[in-house]
Design a protein around this motif. Structure first.
Motif, mmCIF file in Angstrom:
data_model
loop_
_atom_site.group_PDB
_atom_site.id
_atom_site.type_symbol
_atom_site.label_atom_id
_atom_site.label_comp_id
_atom_site.label_asym_id
_atom_site.label_seq_id
_atom_site.Cartn_x
_atom_site.Cartn_y
_atom_site.Cartn_z
ATOM 1 N N ARG A 120 -0.924 -4.823 4.141
ATOM 2 C CA ARG A 120 0.511 -4.785 3.838
ATOM 3 C C ARG A 120 0.948 -6.068 3.132
ATOM 4 O O ARG A 120 1.792 -6.032 2.228
ATOM 5 C CB ARG A 120 1.307 -4.596 5.137
ATOM 6 N N GLU A 202 0.285 2.144 -4.795
ATOM 7 C CA GLU A 202 -0.087 3.327 -4.013
ATOM 8 C C GLU A 202 -1.424 3.082 -3.314
ATOM 9 O O GLU A 202 -2.481 3.188 -3.939
ATOM 10 C CB GLU A 202 -0.191 4.560 -4.915
ATOM 11 N N PRO A 203 -1.433 2.730 -2.043
ATOM 12 C CA PRO A 203 -2.701 2.558 -1.319
ATOM 13 C C PRO A 203 -3.425 3.893 -1.168
ATOM 14 O O PRO A 203 -2.800 4.937 -0.932
ATOM 15 C CB PRO A 203 -2.266 2.001 0.036
ATOM 16 N N VAL A 204 -4.742 3.869 -1.305
ATOM 17 C CA VAL A 204 -5.563 5.059 -1.089
ATOM 18 C C VAL A 204 -5.846 5.160 0.397
ATOM 19 O O VAL A 204 -6.346 4.215 1.014
ATOM 20 C CB VAL A 204 -6.870 4.979 -1.896
ATOM 21 N N ARG A 205 -5.519 6.283 0.982
ATOM 22 C CA ARG A 205 -5.602 6.464 2.431
ATOM 23 C C ARG A 205 -7.041 6.299 2.919
ATOM 24 O O ARG A 205 -7.985 6.784 2.293
ATOM 25 C CB ARG A 205 -5.065 7.846 2.806
ATOM 26 N N ASP A 206 -7.193 5.596 4.067
ATOM 27 C CA ASP A 206 -8.481 5.393 4.732
ATOM 28 C C ASP A 206 -9.506 4.742 3.808
ATOM 29 O O ASP A 206 -10.680 5.141 3.756
ATOM 30 C CB ASP A 206 -9.031 6.724 5.275
ATOM 31 N N SER A 207 -9.083 3.775 3.023
ATOM 32 C CA SER A 207 -10.002 3.051 2.137
ATOM 33 C C SER A 207 -9.428 1.663 1.885
ATOM 34 O O SER A 207 -8.330 1.330 2.341
ATOM 35 C CB SER A 207 -10.200 3.808 0.820
#
Length: 757
Positions: A120, A202-207
């Motif tokens: 974050r 945009e964060p890539v989920r679970d990575s």
């Protein structure tokens, strides 16, 4: 019944009694107190009612959706095409720590929570103003190239509104410090805000990947800005690491010099203190003293036990005498002496029977006995003396041990007092030496790490020049418009439905009137039937196959079962307000009973707005007012109609005092005579609200039929009317819903059948 005299002897068969004492009426047709609709609400959602609301307001919902679609189409075609370029970035967690007791860089690899905080933080750094300023300076961007609000027609409107608000704010602050604002700083801030407004993280989920999107009307600028953001973010990260390590190195150098001086000073104080007090090794002396003290305590416990035992034996000797002492009783010599004495005493008693005490042998025996007694006494006294001496020896031993222990305690305390400051100074030296060694070790590690350029951020996919616009998207805008318009339409529908206080359905009417709904009169199209408004009352006669006629026949059946005696012979028809279908209901009800074979008298009791003469096309020169206010007889005012067995009494000339006429004794006489000569008398009365005429008529009638217009009557009007009727002791036999729409158009209580069903 072609002559007026037939008012007294009407022809035609009378209806037979509809019920008997052996049959109970269904509870549906019996008046029962009911709870108002407000108290009947529960927590169950009626999906059918919600569907009916949507169907009633479907045109409003469709209009809202259509307007939203039109606006979306206009906004889509007038909007400026926006291109989006995307870059894929990989960010690894950081784990370098400069010092153990105070980390220069945050610790991120401890767990899931720490990783979330770290990422974050990185996302917020990607949207920082510092990074935006570096990108703007590198590419030479200005507010014109990156206006975040000028993306569409709505964006233009938003930009215009922001301009007005900004101008208004500048006007308000013109007199108080506005001259201190730097124009160049304002321009730079606007450029940064514009760029950040176009930047999307945009964060890539679970990575550990993150996508950097940048939107612009120029596709080349979109790609350049996305790549510049990633490059400058990596550079800032490396600079931040280098600055942190450099700061840590300087900080450690200062702390190391201070720690060295502190260590040297503490060692000097420790040495001077030991020399002044001639302290070599206080630990061994104190330990030896403590061991002695521990051993002396054990001896004291044993001595105290022995003293208590000797004291108990001595106190027993003093209390009971020497003869009963334990040592005396256990002495073998004393026991032998006592045995010899016993033998001599037995021999003395035996010889005393033969010889006298002065006999030489007897005196000799007595002398031996006395000697034994003296010897026993001496032995007893010796044992008592030894017990006392033993007790005194044990008490003395205990006292000496206690004194020695006290001396050892004082010696140990003295040693501790002398070693307190010594130990404090020694611990201070040890602590300062540990801090100095740790700082020296960390200083070497930082010196090595400062020369390594470690980077935890890398570009996976660089941004490319987009080939097609990202927005506006016609499909997406239409989907949003349809969803938003539908939502607004549904909200407006339920809002209008909430504000609409008209009577909704038969359940609502029953709850308000507290009487069963006897019939639902469908709404008929007069234009399709080619009828005037006044001719609706004859529809049961002119068109028996009409749905309204079928409803009136159903009402007739319900009235037949409304009381234990059948249909009430004097029925008053009224409503809350005007134009709710009272006259049409009264006329069609009278026609339905007449068609069933009953003789019916229909009386126009509305002396303010009569309409019965227009419905049946009868003259109104002579009517009810002539009888009530003049000398006319019942046979003079009754008129036959085109319906067999149906007679009508029109209102006659309108009087100035309708209430006085209706409440007169002649009105009671007329109704009494008519109820004897006709099977049924129906009074077409005026509305309840605002007039007292209906209250007078409802008190005279056997039953009252309340008419509610399903499209216009309001709940407050119905409640007010029912409250006034209740004050007049009215017997509400039931409710008739008029102007009911067909099924599927609103309330869901319409008709789905016809004459030929």
């Amino acid at each position: 019944m072609n002559s007026p005299n037939q008012f007294l002897t009407p022809e035609g068969p009378r209806l037979p009694p509809q019920t008997s004492e052996g049959h109970r009426l269904p509870s549906t047709f019996v008046q029962q107190p009911q709870v108002g609709p407000e108290a009947q609400a529960d927590d169950v959602i009626d999906l059918r009612e919600l569907w009916h609301v949507l169907m009633r307001r479907r045109w409003l919902i469709l209009s809202a959706v259509s307007l939203a679609v039109i606006l979306a189409l206009v906004a889509t075609f007038v909007a400026t095409p926006i291109y989006r370029s995307t870059l894929l970035l990989q960010i690894e967690t950081e784990g370098n720590r400069v010092v153990d007791y105070g980390d220069v860089m945050p610790e991120e690899a401890a767990g899931y929570r720490s990783n979330m905080d770290f990422y974050r933080t990185q996302y917020e750094l990607l949207k920082s103003r510092t990074l935006a300023r570096r990108v703007i300076d590198q590419l030479g961007l200005g507010p014109a190239e990156d206006d975040a609000d000028r993306e569409s027609f709505f964006g233009d409107l938003l930009a215009m509104a922001k301009g007005w608000v900004g101008a208004l704010a500048r006007t308000e602050t013109a007199g108080g410090g506005a001259e201190g604002i730097d124009p160049e700083q304002t321009i730079a801030t606007n450029a940064e805000n514009a760029m950040l407004g176009q930047l999307t993280i945009e964060p890539v989920r679970d990575s550990r990947l993150v996508r950097i999107h940048y939107d612009s009307s120029d596709p080349i600028i979109a790609a350049q800005v996305a790549n510049a953001v990633a490059a400058n973010f990596i550079n800032l990260n490396l600079e931040r690491r280098y600055d942190a390590l450099s700061f840590a190195k300087r900080f450690l150098e200062e702390q190391l010099a201070q720690s060295r001086a502190t260590l040297e000073e503490s060692e000097k104080r420790f040495t001077v203190y030991a020399r002044e007090r001639e302290i070599v090794d206080t630990d061994n002396r104190l330990q030896i003293t403590l061991d002695k003290l521990r051993e002396m305590n054990a001896q004291l416990i044993q001595a105290e036990g022995a003293r208590i035992e000797a004291e108990a034996e001595y106190l027993g000797l003093v209390k009971t005498g020497p003869e009963s002492a334990l040592g005396v009783l256990d002495s073998g010599l004393i026991q032998k002496l006592k045995e010899r004495r016993g033998l001599l005493e037995a021999d003395y008693r035996d010889k005393l029977q033969v010889f006298k005490p002065n006999y030489p042998d007897m005196r000799q025996l007595q002398q031996q006995i006395n000697q034994l007694d003296a010897q026993i006494g001496r032995e007893t006294e010796s044992i008592a003396t030894s017990v006392k001496s033993h007790y005194e020896a044990k008490a003395l031993e205990e006292a000496k041990l206690s004194k020695r222990i006290q001396e050892l305690n004082e010696e140990a305390l003295a040693l501790k007092d002398r070693s307190t400051d010594f130990e404090t100074l020694r611990r201070e030296v040890t602590t300062n030496r540990e801090i100095y060694d740790g700082l020296l070790q960390r200083m070497k590690e930082v010196g090595v790490a400062a020369g390594i350029g470690e980077n935890n951020i890398s570009v996976v996919d660089s941004a490319r020049v987009p080939m097609a616009p990202y927005k506006p998207s016609l499909k997406r805008n239409l989907a949003i418009a349809i969803a938003l318009g539908g939502m607004i339409g549904v909200l407006l529908a339920f809002l209008l439905e909430k504000l609409d206080d008209t009577v909704r359905g038969s359940d609502d009417a029953e709850g308000l009137v507290r009487a069963p709904v006897l019939a639902l009169i469908p709404k008929v199209s007069l234009r399709e039937l080619g009828l005037d408004d006044d001719k609706v009352g004859l529809l049961t006669f002119t068109d028996p196959k009409n749905a309204l006629a079928e409803a009136m026949r159903s009402l007739r059946t319900q009235l037949l079962f409304s009381t234990a005696e059948g249909a009430p012979n004097i029925l008053h028809v009224t409503s809350a307000g005007p134009r709710e279908g009272k006259t049409s209901t009264a006329c069609n009800t009278a026609i339905a009973f007449a068609q069933a074979g009953s003789t019916v008298l229909l009386v126009d009791s509305d002396l303010r707005n009569p309409s019965l003469h227009r419905t049946f096309a009868l003259p109104n020169t002579t009517g009810l007012t002539n009888y009530l206010a003049g000398d006319s007889q019942p046979l003079d005012i009754s008129q036959p109609t085109q319906v067999a067995r149906l007679f009508a009494v029109t209102s006659g000339p309108l009087p100035p005092n309708p209430v006085d006429l209706l409440s007169s004794a002649k009105m009671l006489d007329l109704l009494s005579l008519a109820s004897e000569r006709f099977d049924m008398v129906i009074l077409d009365g005026p509305p309840v609200i605002g007039l007292a005429d209906a209250l007078v008529l409802t008190n005279m009638a056997k039953a009252t039929l309340f008419v509610v217009n399903a499209e216009a009557t309001r709940r407050g009007e119905v409640l007010g009317a029912v409250r006034r009727l209740a004050q007049a002791n009215a017997r509400l036999v039931g409710v008739v819903m008029s102007q009911v729409k067909p099924a599927g158009r609103g309330y869901g209580y319409g008709y789905g059948y016809g004459y030929n069903y």
